[in-house]
Enzyme design. Structure first.
Site, mmCIF file in Angstrom:
data_model
loop_
_atom_site.group_PDB
_atom_site.id
_atom_site.type_symbol
_atom_site.label_atom_id
_atom_site.label_comp_id
_atom_site.label_asym_id
_atom_site.label_seq_id
_atom_site.Cartn_x
_atom_site.Cartn_y
_atom_site.Cartn_z
ATOM 1 N N SER A 28 -30.916 9.904 -37.811
ATOM 2 C CA SER A 28 -30.154 11.159 -37.844
ATOM 3 C C SER A 28 -31.004 12.322 -38.326
ATOM 4 O O SER A 28 -31.587 12.244 -39.401
ATOM 5 C CB SER A 28 -28.985 11.062 -38.836
ATOM 6 O OG SER A 28 -28.088 10.089 -38.480
ATOM 7 N N HIS A 59 -27.860 13.219 -32.896
ATOM 8 C CA HIS A 59 -28.581 12.201 -32.136
ATOM 9 C C HIS A 59 -28.565 12.601 -30.667
ATOM 10 O O HIS A 59 -27.501 12.680 -30.064
ATOM 11 C CB HIS A 59 -27.877 10.834 -32.249
ATOM 12 C CG HIS A 59 -28.065 10.159 -33.566
ATOM 13 N ND1 HIS A 59 -28.945 9.127 -33.756
ATOM 14 C CD2 HIS A 59 -27.482 10.374 -34.757
ATOM 15 C CE1 HIS A 59 -28.887 8.729 -35.014
ATOM 16 N NE2 HIS A 59 -28.004 9.469 -35.653
ATOM 17 N N HIS A 81 -25.018 3.032 -32.873
ATOM 18 C CA HIS A 81 -24.556 2.473 -34.149
ATOM 19 C C HIS A 81 -23.344 1.576 -33.914
ATOM 20 O O HIS A 81 -22.520 1.846 -33.035
ATOM 21 C CB HIS A 81 -24.134 3.593 -35.104
ATOM 22 C CG HIS A 81 -25.203 4.597 -35.395
ATOM 23 N ND1 HIS A 81 -25.444 5.671 -34.578
ATOM 24 C CD2 HIS A 81 -26.105 4.676 -36.406
ATOM 25 C CE1 HIS A 81 -26.457 6.384 -35.090
ATOM 26 N NE2 HIS A 81 -26.867 5.803 -36.192
ATOM 27 N N TYR A 83 -20.875 1.547 -35.832
ATOM 28 C CA TYR A 83 -19.663 2.312 -36.194
ATOM 29 C C TYR A 83 -19.142 3.155 -35.037
ATOM 30 O O TYR A 83 -18.000 3.605 -35.067
ATOM 31 C CB TYR A 83 -19.883 3.159 -37.456
ATOM 32 C CG TYR A 83 -20.921 4.263 -37.333
ATOM 33 C CD1 TYR A 83 -20.723 5.382 -36.526
ATOM 34 C CD2 TYR A 83 -22.101 4.204 -38.061
ATOM 35 C CE1 TYR A 83 -21.658 6.382 -36.430
ATOM 36 C CE2 TYR A 83 -23.050 5.201 -37.980
ATOM 37 C CZ TYR A 83 -22.823 6.293 -37.159
ATOM 38 O OH TYR A 83 -23.766 7.275 -37.063
ATOM 39 N N GLU A 84 -19.958 3.355 -34.011
ATOM 40 C CA GLU A 84 -19.464 4.064 -32.826
ATOM 41 C C GLU A 84 -18.612 3.146 -31.960
ATOM 42 O O GLU A 84 -18.046 3.579 -30.966
ATOM 43 C CB GLU A 84 -20.645 4.574 -31.989
ATOM 44 C CG GLU A 84 -21.461 5.656 -32.660
ATOM 45 C CD GLU A 84 -22.714 5.967 -31.871
ATOM 46 O OE1 GLU A 84 -22.644 6.817 -30.970
ATOM 47 O OE2 GLU A 84 -23.770 5.351 -32.151
ATOM 48 N N ALA A 111 -31.587 7.681 -42.009
ATOM 49 C CA ALA A 111 -31.140 8.429 -43.182
ATOM 50 C C ALA A 111 -30.348 7.451 -44.039
ATOM 51 O O ALA A 111 -29.651 6.582 -43.508
ATOM 52 C CB ALA A 111 -30.267 9.597 -42.750
ATOM 53 N N MET A 208 -26.279 2.940 -42.403
ATOM 54 C CA MET A 208 -25.383 2.339 -41.402
ATOM 55 C C MET A 208 -26.128 1.948 -40.127
ATOM 56 O O MET A 208 -25.541 1.945 -39.042
ATOM 57 C CB MET A 208 -24.257 3.322 -41.064
ATOM 58 C CG MET A 208 -23.494 3.828 -42.278
ATOM 59 S SD MET A 208 -22.350 5.132 -41.787
ATOM 60 C CE MET A 208 -21.826 5.760 -43.396
ATOM 61 N N SER A 209 -27.412 1.649 -40.240
ATOM 62 C CA SER A 209 -28.178 1.373 -39.021
ATOM 63 C C SER A 209 -29.323 0.411 -39.316
ATOM 64 O O SER A 209 -29.333 -0.270 -40.335
ATOM 65 C CB SER A 209 -28.741 2.693 -38.463
ATOM 66 O OG SER A 209 -29.734 3.205 -39.321
ATOM 67 N N ASN A 232 -29.455 11.648 -50.008
ATOM 68 C CA ASN A 232 -28.440 11.966 -51.027
ATOM 69 C C ASN A 232 -28.347 10.812 -52.022
ATOM 70 O O ASN A 232 -28.632 9.672 -51.656
ATOM 71 C CB ASN A 232 -27.074 12.157 -50.347
ATOM 72 C CG ASN A 232 -26.679 10.942 -49.524
ATOM 73 O OD1 ASN A 232 -27.123 10.781 -48.383
ATOM 74 N ND2 ASN A 232 -25.870 10.068 -50.101
ATOM 75 N N HIS A 244 -21.849 14.540 -43.445
ATOM 76 C CA HIS A 244 -22.865 14.309 -42.416
ATOM 77 C C HIS A 244 -23.779 15.532 -42.309
ATOM 78 O O HIS A 244 -24.995 15.403 -42.151
ATOM 79 C CB HIS A 244 -22.185 14.004 -41.081
ATOM 80 C CG HIS A 244 -23.138 13.635 -39.981
ATOM 81 N ND1 HIS A 244 -24.057 12.613 -40.090
ATOM 82 C CD2 HIS A 244 -23.326 14.160 -38.739
ATOM 83 C CE1 HIS A 244 -24.767 12.529 -38.975
ATOM 84 N NE2 HIS A 244 -24.347 13.449 -38.139
HETATM 85 N N1 HPA Z 1 -24.323 6.020 -47.296
HETATM 86 C C1 HPA Z 1 -24.435 5.446 -46.084
HETATM 87 N N2 HPA Z 1 -25.170 5.970 -45.107
HETATM 88 C C2 HPA Z 1 -25.846 7.108 -45.373
HETATM 89 C C3 HPA Z 1 -25.777 7.747 -46.618
HETATM 90 C C4 HPA Z 1 -24.977 7.167 -47.634
HETATM 91 O O1 HPA Z 1 -24.861 7.690 -48.762
HETATM 92 N N3 HPA Z 1 -26.570 8.866 -46.544
HETATM 93 C C5 HPA Z 1 -27.104 8.861 -45.295
HETATM 94 N N4 HPA Z 1 -26.678 7.809 -44.585
#
Ligand code: HPA
Length: 272
Positions: A28, A59, A81, A83-84, A111, A208-209, A232, A244
């Site tokens: 991302s 993306h 992903h 989650y999609e 990320a 998540m990837s 983060n 996001h």
């Molecule tokens: N959690 C899950 N996926 C992420 C995060 C997070 O804090 N930051 C970027 N992708």
């Protein structure tokens, strides 16, 4: 089950003789690296049989092939992903195509949220190992050609590539942490209780990837380097809310360092 060889044949034809050695999956907001490829050939996902369309803002959806630091390279700009709603084998299809094309080295970027209390995001983290907490595996079912039933996962992330990445970081003054990446299904970010759980499980980052792609890459015998842009602190570690947009913004902040790191590693492969 997506047909790997049909997709690979299409990509091979589009490459018009270029034989990539390295594939790079862009996470991302990390798309800037695509601009570093010289004489790029662009293959939109819509032209590759079996490739789904990406649905996530940040993306794009194309493979970009060309020379990076003198090495024939293919970039995956836009990943799929779980989650999609994509099936695990659709998520891993590009890696199976890369393996069919004869690629030896896979570089995966993503990320992620930072879990280690000493992390001060944004920062880059080399992935040393992972926890698969997605409860999904693209290797389930029939064994695909060129893959093993029970792939060894004792060194998922190649030690030589990690050493090279650390050397490049040192030479270029790039701060580079190293730790364990926990993959969760998403798409909701974690709760503070989940973050505390992941910390106790030994994770340094959460995202998540990546893990589905790495599982297939290892089953195919590709060498893998993984780099997380820690965008983060995990939920509840500070009073900040997660978004996001914030993740993309922090990813852009790290893009320059990530690009120098990846280019240095690819250049180092050329020298090897
Ligand atoms: N959690 C899950 N996926 C992420 C995060 C997070 O804090 N930051 C970027 N992708």
């Amino acid at each position: 089950m997506a047909d790997v060889s049909t997709a690979a044949d299409t990509v091979r034809r589009a490459l018009a003789g270029l034989e990539p050695r390295v594939a790079i999956v862009l996470g991302s907001g990390l798309g800037a690296l695509a601009g570093a490829v010289t004489s790029p050939l662009r293959i939109p996902y819509g032209e590759i049989p079996g490739f789904p369309q990406t649905t996530v803002h940040g993306h794009a959806g194309e493979l970009i092939a060309g020379m990076l630091e003198g090495v024939p390279t293919i970039l995956q700009s836009g990943r799929f992903h779980l989650y999609e709603g994509h099936a695990p084998d659709a998520v891993a299809l590009p890696v199976r195509v890369f393996a069919d094309l004869g690629i030896e080295t896979l570089i995966v970027t993503n990320a992620a949220g930072g879990l280690r209390s000493t992390f001060r995001p944004p920062l880059l983290m080399l992935i040393a190992d992972h926890l698969n907490l997605m409860w999904r595996n693209p290797l389930l079912g029939r064994v695909q050609s060129g893959e093993e039933r029970f792939p060894d996962m004792s060194t998922p992330y190649d030690q030589g590539l990690r050493d090279l990445a650390r050397k490049v970081a040192l030479e270029n003054g790039i701060a580079l942490e190293e730790g364990v990446y926990a993959a969760v299904l998403g798409p909701s970010y974690e709760t503070p209780a989940e973050i505390r759980m992941l910390q106790r499980l030994g994770a340094d980052a959460v995202g998540m990837s990546t893990v589905p792609e790495v599982l297939v890459a290892r089953a195919r015998g590709l060498r893998v380097l993984g780099v997380s842009s820690i965008t983060n602190p995990g939920a509840g570690m500070t009073s900040d809310r997660l978004s996001h947009e914030g993740v993309l913004q922090a990813g852009r902040h790290l893009a320059g360092d990530l690009e120098r790191l990846v280019r240095g590693v690819v250049g180092g492969l050329a020298a090897a």
